[in-house]
Design a protein around this motif. Structure first.
Motif, PDB file in Angstrom:
ATOM      1  N   GLU A   1       0.829  -1.189   0.000  1.00 44.09           N
ATOM      2  CA  GLU A   1       0.000   0.000   0.000  1.00 44.09           C
ATOM      3  C   GLU A   1       0.873   1.252   0.000  1.00 44.09           C
ATOM      4  N   SER A   2       0.336   2.312  -0.502  1.00 44.26           N
ATOM      5  CA  SER A   2       1.063   3.586  -0.539  1.00 44.26           C
ATOM      6  C   SER A   2       1.391   4.039   0.891  1.00 44.26           C
ATOM      7  N   GLY A   3       2.647   4.497   1.063  1.00 47.73           N
ATOM      8  CA  GLY A   3       3.075   5.016   2.352  1.00 47.73           C
ATOM      9  C   GLY A   3       3.140   3.985   3.454  1.00 47.73           C
ATOM     10  N   SER A   4       3.401   2.718   3.104  1.00 44.22           N
ATOM     11  CA  SER A   4       3.375   1.651   4.107  1.00 44.22           C
ATOM     12  C   SER A   4       4.755   1.176   4.545  1.00 44.22           C
ATOM     13  N   LEU A   5       5.824   1.648   3.904  1.00 42.29           N
ATOM     14  CA  LEU A   5       7.171   1.155   4.205  1.00 42.29           C
ATOM     15  C   LEU A   5       8.062   2.260   4.760  1.00 42.29           C
ATOM     16  N   ASP A   6       9.021   1.835   5.588  1.00 41.01           N
ATOM     17  CA  ASP A   6       9.985   2.775   6.162  1.00 41.01           C
ATOM     18  C   ASP A   6      11.307   2.778   5.417  1.00 41.01           C
ATOM     19  N   LEU A   7      11.684   1.630   4.854  1.00 43.12           N
ATOM     20  CA  LEU A   7      12.992   1.494   4.214  1.00 43.12           C
ATOM     21  C   LEU A   7      12.879   0.696   2.919  1.00 43.12           C
ATOM     22  N   VAL A   8      13.585   1.161   1.903  1.00 39.72           N
ATOM     23  CA  VAL A   8      13.740   0.414   0.658  1.00 39.72           C
ATOM     24  C   VAL A   8      15.232   0.308   0.377  1.00 39.72           C
ATOM     25  N   THR A   9      15.706  -0.915   0.138  1.00 37.58           N
ATOM     26  CA  THR A   9      17.115  -1.111  -0.208  1.00 37.58           C
ATOM     27  C   THR A   9      17.223  -1.885  -1.519  1.00 37.58           C
ATOM     28  N   GLY A  10      18.411  -1.895  -2.069  1.00 40.25           N
ATOM     29  CA  GLY A  10      18.660  -2.681  -3.265  1.00 40.25           C
ATOM     30  C   GLY A  10      20.144  -2.811  -3.530  1.00 40.25           C
ATOM     31  N   GLY A  11      20.579  -4.021  -3.804  1.00 36.80           N
ATOM     32  CA  GLY A  11      21.952  -4.272  -4.220  1.00 36.80           C
ATOM     33  C   GLY A  11      21.965  -4.619  -5.696  1.00 36.80           C
ATOM     34  N   TYR A  12      22.525  -3.748  -6.528  1.00 37.09           N
ATOM     35  CA  TYR A  12      22.560  -3.937  -7.982  1.00 37.09           C
ATOM     36  C   TYR A  12      21.124  -4.054  -8.525  1.00 37.09           C
TER      37      TYR A  12
END
Length: 244
Positions: A123-134
């Motif tokens: 859902e929109s606005g539901s996460l605190d952190l987004v990460t990504g490796g490559y």
């Protein structure tokens, strides 16, 4: 690589649809060797870089996190260590990568989901952190992926990525492309009998924005660039953004 991909990677990564299909086949091919090759290509530095990525994230008690293009789950597991009471999702396009990630994972606060970065199942606005490796460099449609990251993050949320970095000047771009094409091609030949399996990294960087333009694309979507760390002579970068 799957025999039907007999052309060069550049023939497949020009459009979002063909790049999605190419990535699904490519990473299914490399999944059994993925952990080894990330260390080999980075001269053994990959784990330290990913630890630095996670160490640079803000303190939080119970953050909701997604690790994009999680592969075999190394960053996902580091997030679970950093945030033992958080809700951690490893998200990847390739079932064989997710199978391997699940086999290696013991943390109870991790789940793995299959899907495309262009359509995040949150859902929109539901996460605190987004990460990504490559991750971002492999996005079939980078702008749509950044839009999705902006959508799912709460105001004040953080996005942080480790990836190959493209300098702005043409000379630097040529040097980076040659080095990656040679080193990736060597390992592709040794492990798969096909230099384009990892030579693809150099080709994908050709179509990727330079590090300045990448920041500008995030800024246009309401992000504030945070600390940037260049690695390996500027060939890689840890970039962090805060959603305004």
């Amino acid at each position: 690589m799957n025999a039907r991909f007999h052309l060069k990677p550049m023939d497949y990564i020009q459009t979002p649809e063909s790049k999605l299909t190419f990535n699904r086949s490519l990473f299914a091919e490399v999944a059994p060797k993925y952990d080894f090759i990330t260390k080999a290509l980075s001269f053994g530095r990959d784990t330290a870089w990913k630890r630095a990525l996670v160490a640079g994230l803000p303190a939080a008690e119970r953050p909701a996190c997604i690790d994009l293009a999680c592969g075999t789950g190394d960053i996902t597991r580091l997030l679970a260590e950093r945030y033992p009471d958080g809700e951690i999702t490893g998200f990847d396009l390739t079932p064989s990568m997710l199978d391997r990630a699940a086999q290696l994972t013991r943390s109870r606060n991790i789940r793995f989901l299959e899907g495309s970065m262009q359509h995040l199942p949150f859902e929109s606005g539901s996460l605190d952190l987004v990460t990504g490796g490559y991750a971002l460099r492999n996005a079939p449609d980078l702008n749509q992926t950044i839009d999705e990251i902006a959508r799912v993050l709460r105001p004040g949320g953080t996005a942080a990525f480790l990836d190959f970095s493209k300098p702005r000047n043409a000379a630097g771009q040529r040097i980076t492309h040659f080095a990656l094409k040679f080193w990736g091609g060597l390992w592709g030949t040794l492990l798969h009998g096909n230099p384009d399996v990892y030579g693809y990294i150099a080709d994908s960087l050709k179509l990727y924005p330079d590090r300045t333009e990448l920041r500008e694309r995030f800024e246009k979507r309401g992000f504030v660039p945070q600390k940037r760390t260049l690695l390996f002579g500027g060939m890689l970068e840890i970039s962090r953004f805060k959603k305004g």
